[in-house]
Design a protein around this motif. Structure first.
Motif, PDB file in Angstrom:
ATOM      1  N   TYR A 181      -6.337  10.067  80.959  1.00  0.00           N
ATOM      2  CA  TYR A 181      -7.479   9.720  80.131  1.00  0.00           C
ATOM      3  C   TYR A 181      -8.019   8.317  80.481  1.00  0.00           C
ATOM      4  CZ  TYR A 181      -6.135  13.638  77.272  1.00  0.00           C
ATOM      5  OH  TYR A 181      -5.797  14.833  76.827  1.00  0.00           O
ATOM      6  N   TRP A 185     -11.046   5.693  79.370  1.00  0.00           N
ATOM      7  CA  TRP A 185     -12.030   5.221  78.116  1.00  0.00           C
ATOM      8  C   TRP A 185     -12.779   3.971  78.581  1.00  0.00           C
ATOM      9  CZ3 TRP A 185     -13.442   8.544  74.021  1.00  0.00           C
ATOM     10  CH2 TRP A 185     -14.377   8.173  73.230  1.00  0.00           C
ATOM     11  N   THR A 195     -12.572  17.353  73.821  1.00  0.00           N
ATOM     12  CA  THR A 195     -12.256  16.426  74.887  1.00  0.00           C
ATOM     13  C   THR A 195     -12.317  14.862  74.567  1.00  0.00           C
ATOM     14  OG1 THR A 195     -14.429  16.626  75.700  1.00  0.00           O
ATOM     15  CG2 THR A 195     -12.405  17.977  76.835  1.00  0.00           C
ATOM     16  N   ARG A 233      -9.118  11.821  74.187  1.00  0.00           N
ATOM     17  CA  ARG A 233      -9.505  10.645  75.053  1.00  0.00           C
ATOM     18  C   ARG A 233      -9.336   9.313  74.034  1.00  0.00           C
ATOM     19  NH1 ARG A 233     -13.422   9.196  77.603  1.00  0.00           N
ATOM     20  NH2 ARG A 233     -14.782  10.700  76.817  1.00  0.00           N
ATOM     21  N   TYR A 267      -6.034   8.755  72.627  1.00  0.00           N
ATOM     22  CA  TYR A 267      -5.315   8.215  73.840  1.00  0.00           C
ATOM     23  C   TYR A 267      -5.627   6.583  73.938  1.00  0.00           C
ATOM     24  CZ  TYR A 267      -2.928   7.397  78.286  1.00  0.00           C
ATOM     25  OH  TYR A 267      -2.109   7.346  79.287  1.00  0.00           O
TER      26      TYR A 267
END
Lengths: 550, 550
Positions: free
Chosen positions: A44, A46, A510, A514, A517
């Protein structure tokens, strides 16, 4: 563990706690932990990079990972420092064990990180090139030209963004006790959508110690935010040292809730090393009552302590002194002059101000305009681009200096009007991007789109970006990080990632995964980010459970 | 600053916020900041030392303060490290400016800190000598024999406590930009009242990353707490690696919410350097459901997953394996075996357990006793002193191993019964010392007295001390420090300082001022301690204001 009395809650919390307790009870029995699959989920990132290609190999990363600096900017001390910082983040909190293995470096797939920086210019400014590319692969892999890991960037600030992404690719495997890059080879091309990705921090309502501001800056860099809007001073307190007017910081709450000039330099330097600009603000004339504790003459009268005395030259001398002193501290090209919420009622009833208005044939509205424009001139003379809250635009757009960057806050639909008049705009629509509005769920924050309502490409270019605002009325050291995160991350992705990538995703699946996470990553790095699925920002988790689902 | 919509609150908070807003409004007008006098108040120490004498001189401290290590223990690396740590705390967060002055060291009154440590033995154990003496004076002062600063201690752990006190004497003066020791000369003699001053941390209800546990340990050392009771495992998750039974940590929430053996060593070493023991716990048989995710045979049946299967030798083999592995990690002499809240109902209805009970002529109550005593034997064989929650004492005191330390929690008045029977006792009366009881004000925490109801001197000696418990149902990385502080500080002073000094103070004036100050000190050191005057623990400040009054 002993618990024969539940922790006490207000009624609403109690109901939620009971719901949580029921969910926990549901975990009893022989089922595996509810989130076991999370551990096998894909890597993941970001915020989402502009373009990503990955494979299916798992590469091990050497705990003694070496930096291989290349290019004219590769030798910058700030880059070496950033590499060490990220090496610590990758190998320390997730993976103390990895460091113990020692020897056998040859056995690791990634033993070296090449960082190529094309320019030796380390000037940090609005619009600095933050683009980067990453390649991580193994020698002999199908898609691999060379083994190892490479970050390419035009500036060290691009390289620093690349290091953050690289650190998110590195995950500790608790079975093998290796740091691994899964789904390799990786090819990532990335650059931000907006040049201005801000967070406002308010140190007037509550003083925030230097260490806490640094924690905030660290956490901003994890989400690739790049402007700390430091709302240093407001009506409640004046914590900053101003050498030209040394009594000003008598308006601090106490002698111990102050920033020296050196402290401010320290903050600026610390931020710069993380690719973060510091935009300072003095919010005149409406949010400046605290100035008068040191210089009561700045108040129209003891009964009219706000706005600042528009009729007195001394007021503008002090502003000029503050700006000159701050110019030595804050190299960023933008300076915020406030200009919001100016309630001029008491100007009208203060005899000498009333007289001055009459002499100058001004209404109080005229005087408000006069004040803002005169302050703008002082800032512009110091080579600053003035930023003002949107009331200035709403009240006298026809007179506003064309350089002005208008800072939206009152609601949606303002930037379209601003850019239509040729001004630049920053979006902070309070309905979604004010972090002290605790009832705004992260999905609403995520939905904020600075270009909404602006279809003309040239007008779109006038939107510099956006900013989430952490007003400090109820935010002090105890809860400020918890209020900022994880919701600021939602805005950070909106401001960094391509619009198509954002809109292509399903928010509740989704994106949520993320964000969970990323919040857990923040926690692992010691940042007190609150649960994502809070019904209300800043709330504690409602019961036991994994970080990855709360 | 723009604010035309107040932050949202549940009803109760809203009412309080309005009250706060009114108080803020009251500050308008020409009065100086409400807390200006705080800046001139005397030096505050927390917890109170045993004996303190001070003067009226102000001494400056050199930002390049040098350590002058003396005595057989003076050369310990841990001492040099602690000195650097405290030098950072004194000169960094309060006083970045001081570091910029450079040169002229001779001009400072305190340029050297002599630390004399009598013993080279750096073993950390319950009852280790934590006493120290401090002298800080200027050459030629009336009460000064020599100039400078001296800490004398028998062990490095006493010296580390002394460094904390010394750091609290050092305050940055924002006018002169010097770090100063006011009210010098200081003569302080100090030693703790109780040997066991604990804080429980629960990493089963929520996983706490290593970095967060280290923040907790740092903060404990600031309050001179000395035992981290690590409640690692409970029914919700099993985060710790156990090499003998490698499937156990499959009971972690996810693969990323785990502690490796190396992580645990890291925690123990980090704590030791701060004079803090780590007391580990496995809470058997009643709080161990998560063990069965890796080894389902530990459950009596899929419908009876708690308590652990008393009838199976495998259960005790696993306990023995865990204890053997943990013995290599945790050198502290005490080990906590839990034993609370054992609800044996499903033992009775699980056929093979029922049969085993019949064959051994045991009631479930007998089986509970059998389980606890057998676990105790395993711990004692590993040279551990067993600690058990008070239910074990309440249920079968006549059979409990005399070595047992009984850990009170259910209510007041337990330690008197425990020590009357010759057992040692730790007080954690949940009504005042459970930090997840959010409605307990700090004054009640402060009122907790481990010796209440025990007049016999020999029996008093059996009370090792006390512990505040931070159960983790609603405590994760986002709020755990905010829940621990400032209330844990109230217990820390109760456990450290002389009873006479504590009872001589007025709680609502002198103690409250010092606690405010200590909370702000924690904040300055980056610890998210919550406001002191919260009507409810873990609440944000209700409005703008100084740290020193909220």
């Amino acid at each position: 563990m002993p618990r024969n009395r539940p922790a006490s809650y207000p009624l609403l919390l109690l109901l939620l706690a009971l719901a949580g307790a029921a969910a926990v009870a549901g975990r009893r029995g022989p089922a595996p932990p509810a989130n076991a699959t999370t551990a096998d989920s894909p890597v993941y990132l970001w915020p989402l990079p502009r373009s990503v290609a990955s494979g299916s190999r798992t590469l091990t990363v050497d705990p003694d990972l070496a930096l291989d600096p290349q290019g004219p900017g590769g030798g910058a001390p700030a880059l070496a420092e950033a590499f060490q910082r990220y090496k610590g983040l990758v190998f320390a909190p997730w993976a103390h064990a990895a460091r113990k293995r020692g020897g056998g470096a040859a056995a690791y797939d990634v033993a070296r990180l090449t960082v190529l920086v094309a320019s030796a210019n380390d000037t940090l400014a609005l619009g600095v090139d933050e683009s980067y590319a990453i390649y991580v692969g193994a020698p002999g892999g199908v898609n691999a030209i060379v083994g190892g890991a490479i970050i390419e960037a035009n500036t060290i600030y691009g390289a620093i963004r690349g290091l953050e992404t690289f650190s998110q690719l590195c995950v500790f495997n608790y079975d093998t006790k290796n740091v691994e890059v899964r789904n390799a080879p990786w090819h990532i091309q990335d650059a931000p959508r907006f040049a201005f990705r801000g967070l406002l921090l308010d140190t007037s309502r509550h003083y925030l110690p230097i260490d806490v501001i640094k924690q905030v800056i660290d956490s901003m860099s994890f989400a690739k935010l790049n402007v700390l809007h430091w709302h240093i001073i407001d009506e409640q307190s004046f914590p900053l040292e101003v050498p030209s007017y040394p009594n000003l910081w008598k308006g601090s709450y106490t002698k111990w809730e102050r920033y020296t000039v050196e402290d401010a330099h320290d903050i600026v330097n610390y931020a710069k090393k993380r690719g973060i600009n510091v935009m300072a603000e003095i919010d005149v004339p409406g949010h400046a009552e605290s100035w008068g504790y040191g210089y009561p003459k700045l108040w129209p009268s003891p009964n009219c302590t706000e706005p600042l005395d528009v009729s007195s030259n001394f007021t503008f001398e002090v502003i000029s002194g503050i700006l000159s002193d701050m110019r030595k501290i804050f190299p960023f090209g933008l300076f915020h002059l406030g200009g919001d919420e100016v309630y001029t009622g008491c100007w009208n009833v203060t005899p000498h101000v009333r007289q001055w208005l009459n002499e100058h044939n001004m209404t109080t509205k005229d005087a408000y305009k006069y004040f803002v424009l005169r302050a703008q001139e002082l800032a512009i003379k110091l080579d600053w681009t003035p930023v003002n809250w949107e009331e200035t635009f709403n009240s006298f757009k026809e007179n506003l200096n064309p350089l002005t960057v208008v800072h939206n806050w009152l609601g949606p639909g303002v930037c379209p009007k601003v850019v239509a008049k040729g001004f630049r705009c920053i979006m902070s629509n309070q309905g979604i991007w004010y972090l002290d509005h605790l009832d705004v769920p992260w999905e609403d924050v995520y939905s904020g789109e600075p270009l909404d309502g602006i279809s003309d490409k040239d007008q779109q270019k006038l939107v510099l970006g956006g900013e989430v605002c952490m007003w400090g009325e109820t935010a002090d050291t105890s809860d400020v990080l918890q209020m900022i995160w994880p919701r600021a991350a939602a805005a950070a992705e909106r401001l960094w990632s391509p619009l198509e990538a954002i809109t292509a995703q399903d928010v509740e699946t989704t994106v949520l995964s993320r964000l969970h996470y990323f919040r857990c990553l923040l926690n692992h790095r010691g940042i007190a980010a609150a649960p994502v699925t809070n019904y209300y920002a800043r709330k504690p988790p409602i019961g036991p459970g994994s970080c990855f689902v709360q």
